[in-house]
Design a protein around this motif. Structure first.
Motif, PDB file in Angstrom:
ATOM      1  N   GLY A  65       0.800  -1.210   0.000  1.00 30.47           N
ATOM      2  CA  GLY A  65       0.000   0.000   0.000  1.00 30.47           C
ATOM      3  C   GLY A  65       0.833   1.260   0.000  1.00 30.47           C
ATOM      4  N   ALA A  66       2.133   1.153  -0.244  1.00 28.55           N
ATOM      5  CA  ALA A  66       3.024   2.301  -0.165  1.00 28.55           C
ATOM      6  C   ALA A  66       3.205   2.927  -1.538  1.00 28.55           C
ATOM      7  CB  ALA A  66       4.375   1.893   0.405  1.00 28.55           C
ATOM      8  N   LEU A  67       3.387   4.212  -1.543  1.00 27.17           N
ATOM      9  CA  LEU A  67       3.628   4.976  -2.760  1.00 27.17           C
ATOM     10  C   LEU A  67       5.035   5.545  -2.686  1.00 27.17           C
ATOM     11  CD1 LEU A  67       2.115   5.923  -5.326  1.00 27.17           C
ATOM     12  CD2 LEU A  67       1.566   8.027  -4.094  1.00 27.17           C
ATOM     13  N   ARG A  68       5.845   5.254  -3.678  1.00 24.35           N
ATOM     14  CA  ARG A  68       7.227   5.712  -3.700  1.00 24.35           C
ATOM     15  C   ARG A  68       7.275   7.116  -4.293  1.00 24.35           C
ATOM     16  NH1 ARG A  68      10.551   2.476  -7.011  1.00 24.35           N
ATOM     17  NH2 ARG A  68      12.334   2.614  -5.607  1.00 24.35           N
ATOM     18  N   ALA A  78      17.466   4.787  -9.771  1.00 27.16           N
ATOM     19  CA  ALA A  78      16.314   4.209  -9.070  1.00 27.16           C
ATOM     20  C   ALA A  78      15.346   3.609 -10.083  1.00 27.16           C
ATOM     21  CB  ALA A  78      15.625   5.267  -8.225  1.00 27.16           C
ATOM     22  N   ALA A  79      14.837   2.406  -9.772  1.00 29.69           N
ATOM     23  CA  ALA A  79      13.938   1.701 -10.681  1.00 29.69           C
ATOM     24  C   ALA A  79      12.602   1.462 -10.003  1.00 29.69           C
ATOM     25  CB  ALA A  79      14.552   0.366 -11.114  1.00 29.69           C
ATOM     26  N   GLY A  80      11.639   1.033 -10.785  1.00 29.39           N
ATOM     27  CA  GLY A  80      10.320   0.753 -10.260  1.00 29.39           C
ATOM     28  C   GLY A  80       9.391   1.947 -10.409  1.00 29.39           C
ATOM     29  N   HIS A  81       8.119   1.694 -10.199  1.00 30.41           N
ATOM     30  CA  HIS A  81       7.123   2.761 -10.328  1.00 30.41           C
ATOM     31  C   HIS A  81       7.270   3.747  -9.172  1.00 30.41           C
ATOM     32  CE1 HIS A  81       3.411   4.809 -11.343  1.00 30.41           C
ATOM     33  NE2 HIS A  81       3.060   4.708 -10.060  1.00 30.41           N
ATOM     34  N   MET A  82       7.253   5.038  -9.486  1.00 27.64           N
ATOM     35  CA  MET A  82       7.367   6.065  -8.464  1.00 27.64           C
ATOM     36  C   MET A  82       6.693   7.327  -8.955  1.00 27.64           C
ATOM     37  SD  MET A  82      11.381   7.130  -8.759  1.00 27.64           S
ATOM     38  CE  MET A  82      11.870   5.418  -8.659  1.00 27.64           C
ATOM     39  N   VAL A  83       6.412   8.209  -8.013  1.00 26.59           N
ATOM     40  CA  VAL A  83       5.813   9.504  -8.297  1.00 26.59           C
ATOM     41  C   VAL A  83       6.915  10.546  -8.227  1.00 26.59           C
ATOM     42  CG1 VAL A  83       4.186  11.241  -7.493  1.00 26.59           C
ATOM     43  CG2 VAL A  83       3.551   8.834  -7.435  1.00 26.59           C
ATOM     44  N   LEU A  84       7.040  11.375  -9.240  1.00 23.01           N
ATOM     45  CA  LEU A  84       8.110  12.361  -9.340  1.00 23.01           C
ATOM     46  C   LEU A  84       7.572  13.738  -8.987  1.00 23.01           C
ATOM     47  CD1 LEU A  84       9.726  11.229 -12.727  1.00 23.01           C
ATOM     48  CD2 LEU A  84      10.284  10.475 -10.428  1.00 23.01           C
ATOM     49  N   GLY A  92      12.903   9.643 -15.952  1.00 22.50           N
ATOM     50  CA  GLY A  92      12.329   9.034 -17.149  1.00 22.50           C
ATOM     51  C   GLY A  92      11.021   8.344 -16.821  1.00 22.50           C
ATOM     52  N   ALA A  93      11.099   7.134 -16.270  1.00 20.53           N
ATOM     53  CA  ALA A  93       9.900   6.410 -15.891  1.00 20.53           C
ATOM     54  C   ALA A  93       9.365   6.981 -14.595  1.00 20.53           C
ATOM     55  CB  ALA A  93      10.207   4.925 -15.721  1.00 20.53           C
ATOM     56  N   GLY A  94       8.087   7.214 -14.529  1.00 29.72           N
ATOM     57  CA  GLY A  94       7.482   7.743 -13.321  1.00 29.72           C
ATOM     58  C   GLY A  94       6.334   8.665 -13.655  1.00 29.72           C
ATOM     59  N   GLU A  95       5.560   8.957 -12.663  1.00 30.42           N
ATOM     60  CA  GLU A  95       4.376   9.803 -12.801  1.00 30.42           C
ATOM     61  C   GLU A  95       4.702  11.186 -12.243  1.00 30.42           C
ATOM     62  OE1 GLU A  95      -0.223  10.028 -11.084  1.00 30.42           O
ATOM     63  OE2 GLU A  95       1.071   8.303 -10.664  1.00 30.42           O
ATOM     64  N   HIS A  96       4.647  12.197 -13.088  1.00 31.27           N
ATOM     65  CA  HIS A  96       4.953  13.557 -12.679  1.00 31.27           C
ATOM     66  C   HIS A  96       3.721  14.205 -12.044  1.00 31.27           C
ATOM     67  CE1 HIS A  96       8.943  13.939 -14.702  1.00 31.27           C
ATOM     68  NE2 HIS A  96       8.426  13.009 -15.513  1.00 31.27           N
ATOM     69  N   VAL A  97       3.914  14.786 -10.859  1.00 30.59           N
ATOM     70  CA  VAL A  97       2.824  15.459 -10.154  1.00 30.59           C
ATOM     71  C   VAL A  97       3.343  16.802  -9.655  1.00 30.59           C
ATOM     72  CG1 VAL A  97       1.659  13.331  -9.443  1.00 30.59           C
ATOM     73  CG2 VAL A  97       3.428  14.316  -7.982  1.00 30.59           C
ATOM     74  N   PRO A  98       2.450  17.789  -9.493  1.00 35.57           N
ATOM     75  CA  PRO A  98       2.904  19.100  -9.001  1.00 35.57           C
ATOM     76  C   PRO A  98       3.203  19.130  -7.515  1.00 35.57           C
ATOM     77  CG  PRO A  98       0.547  19.127  -9.416  1.00 35.57           C
ATOM     78  CD  PRO A  98       1.042  17.813  -9.918  1.00 35.57           C
ATOM     79  N   ASP A  99       2.586  18.247  -6.729  1.00 37.40           N
ATOM     80  CA  ASP A  99       2.835  18.215  -5.290  1.00 37.40           C
ATOM     81  C   ASP A  99       2.347  16.885  -4.740  1.00 37.40           C
ATOM     82  OD1 ASP A  99       0.047  18.468  -5.193  1.00 37.40           O
ATOM     83  OD2 ASP A  99       0.149  20.618  -4.862  1.00 37.40           O
ATOM     84  N   LEU A 100       2.619  16.661  -3.455  1.00 36.90           N
ATOM     85  CA  LEU A 100       2.246  15.393  -2.823  1.00 36.90           C
ATOM     86  C   LEU A 100       0.741  15.268  -2.674  1.00 36.90           C
ATOM     87  CD1 LEU A 100       3.070  12.773  -1.382  1.00 36.90           C
ATOM     88  CD2 LEU A 100       3.276  14.090   0.724  1.00 36.90           C
TER      89      LEU A 100
END
Length: 594
Positions: A65-68, A78-84, A92-100
């Motif tokens: 249930g954790a979000l990186r 760093a590898a794996g799915h993460m929020v940038l 490169g790989a990851g989901e870009h967001v403006p804030d937490l």
């Protein structure tokens, strides 16, 4: 059979074939080298294992249930799915967001986050309080981890600046004035702490420079903002039981420093010297911000002076010579320990400043008083102090001599403060060119204990361009003027408002109905990176960690990063290729006789 097993079998077969080939080659060589053969045989399985780990990296355990969350300083490997977050590098790989907060809205089932890199910025701290946070801080890099400049300085007065370095024990720290001249230099202690002294000149917003050197290498250099502002002249009362040189030079210094001084001295037989006599009662003492009282004047007016101190008057007690047992007991009752043998002992003075730094402190000279005439003498004067140390559980050390002995300490009494200074004849400093040290002592004591005067409230929150700042102490809408002249309107909530500076430099905070603007400085986005990382790390460690059993209950495996193994395989393969073709380790073949 899985792909991993098939790959492992093929690599094992390839390693066996290569090893057999090397052994046969070694046996047929004319001048075999056993050490070279052993090195080649060991590198074969190393290359095979690293290649397998590159194709099938080991899994890492994380919470289901954790979000990186990737922040500033996250490794690009760093590898794996993460929020940038916006501060994170472009992995490169990851989901870009403006804030937490946006990331948590997009992933509504998140109950825990794993923060990578330096940590969350202040913008995301409020959103992080809603979830459990896993964060393992990294060691800070070399640089400035903390700076504490004075909030407000009067023109012409000295100021102290403290700070701490990270991973730089015994480095040299220099303070440069706005003209680029070194005004002080010190060596950090084993923990990286340092303290520097400078002199403020004319009123206004100025920028000093803090420079850190490790040997000849400049590690970091950053601007330190200083706000020099005029304030109403503090009202100072000097009480002495007899005329003496200490009162004479103290009065002269206080007048030059901008104090409104009133002196009361007794010549005996009912004769009073100094300014016009005043009534020593509570109503009169409320008109003063601070009072300097010797031991004999204290004995005669102890009650009224302590009542005034409880109502906000700043009180500085100092002996005119050895004190009697009664005075010692009364000062101990105020909270000062006064440990020692008593009597008078020599006071250890610091070494004179280097001529270049002393000239910078003195400022530009004139035809009547050249700068070189104001330089201190090489010979230090002989100054005495009371042989008692004003320490205690409730006393705060204020001044120390060169030997580390406490010269002055203070403590709170009601709404005011009382300080005890054990120096006897500090006026001798002014006679030998050490006016700066004399002024530093008395200005530090008066600035600590004097009644607070109404005036400008400085902005002490450090800020960086492109990062949100919180400005507090606001009771009504305000405006902020940027360095380019553009205005921003702020609407405070609960006394605070958020401001996003777009550029570095001096900004002006303007309150409605107040003609005077409050300047505050915004650092460039790339300035003081270690200090910003230390701030984020400390704030992260105060967030709520996961419960003790959460990780085992919700853990799962995710693929790890293959890049470290790929780099290792590439290096091992290059070494193997070079060793097979190089002549290193080959035994020289015997030359045939002619």
């Amino acid at each position: 059979m899985t792909a991993a097993w098939m790959t492992a079998i093929l690599l094992s077969a390839a390693m066996i074939v290569a090893s057999v080939r090397l052994i046969l080659w070694h046996r047929s060589a004319s001048a075999p080298s056993p050490r070279r053969l052993i090195a080649l045989l060991l590198l074969q399985p190393v290359c095979g294992i690293l290649l397998f780990l590159t194709l099938f990296p080991p899994a890492t355990t994380t919470s289901s249930g954790a979000l990186r969350i990737a922040t500033r300083g996250t490794s690009r490997l760093a590898a794996g799915h993460m929020v940038l977050l916006p501060e994170a590098p472009d992995i490169g790989a990851g989901e870009h967001v403006p804030d937490l907060a946006t990331a948590l809205r997009r992933h509504p089932g998140t109950s825990e986050i794993i923060v990578l890199g330096d940590g969350l910025p202040p913008r995301d701290m409020e959103a992080a309080k809603r979830v459990a946070v896993r964060f393992e801080p990294r060691p800070l890099r070399q640089g400035i981890s903390h700076v504490a400049p004075p909030p407000l300085v009067a023109p012409g007065s000295s100021f102290s600046l403290g700070g701490q370095l990270s991973a730089l024990p015994s480095a040299t720290v220099e303070l440069l004035d706005p003209a680029g001249q070194v005004t002080d230099s010190a060596q950090a202690d084993a923990d990286g702490r340092f303290a520097l002294t400078g002199t403020a000149r004319a009123a206004g917003a100025v920028l000093f420079t803090l420079r850190v050197r490790d040997g000849r290498r400049t590690v970091e250099q950053a601007g330190v903002p200083l706000l020099v502002a005029e304030s109403p002249a503090p009202r100072l009362l000097i009480l002495s039981a007899a005329p003496n040189a200490e009162v004479k030079y103290l009065r002269r210094w206080a007048a030059d420093a901008g104090f409104a001084v009133t002196t009361q001295m007794s010549a005996g037989g009912g004769i009073a010297l100094g300014d016009a006599p005043i009534a020593m009662d509570g109503a009169t003492l409320r008109r003063f911000d601070a009072a300097i009282v010797d031991d004999r004047s204290w004995a005669a007016r102890r009650g009224v002076l302590m009542d005034a101190a409880r109502n906000g008057l700043g009180l500085i007690l100092h002996p005119s010579g050895p004190i009697d047992a009664t005075t010692r007991g009364q000062w101990q009752a105020l909270g000062f320990g006064l440990t020692g043998k008593g009597g008078l002992v020599p006071l250890a003075l610091p070494k004179p400043l280097a001529p270049t730094i002393a000239r910078t402190r003195q400022g530009i000279g004139s035809d009547d008083r050249p700068a070189d005439l104001a330089l201190p003498d090489e010979m230090l004067p002989e100054i005495s102090r009371l042989g008692l140390t004003p320490e205690g559980q409730s006393a705060v050390p204020l001044l120390r001599d060169a030997g580390g002995v406490t010269l002055a300490a203070w403590r709170a009494v009601g709404s005011g403060r009382v300080a005890l200074f054990t120096g006897i004849d500090s006026y001798a400093l002014t006679l030998t060119g050490h006016r700066g040290l004399h002024g530093d002592w008395w200005s530090a004591m008066l600035a600590t204990v004097a009644r607070p005067a109404p005036g400008m409230t400085p902005v002490t929150t450090p800020g960086w361009a492109g990062e949100r700042m919180i400005l507090c102490g606001l009771s009504a809408p305000v405006e902020v003027e940027r360095p380019n002249g553009r205005m921003a309107n702020l609407l405070p909530t609960a006394g605070c408002a958020a401001f996003w500076p777009e550029q570095a430099g001096w900004h002006q905070l303007r309150r409605a109905g107040d003609d005077q603007a409050t300047p505050f400085y915004v650092q460039p986005a790339n300035a003081l990176p270690v200090m910003r990382a230390a701030r984020d790390r400390d704030a992260m460690l105060m967030l709520r960690p996961p419960a003790s059993g959460d990780k085992a209950a919700t853990s799962k495996s995710v693929p790890g990063s293959p890049w470290p193994f790929a780099i290792g395989w590439l290096l091992a393969s290059a070494l193997l290729w070079w060793l097979e073709r190089a002549r290193v380790g080959r035994a020289a073949a015997p030359q045939s006789a002619r």
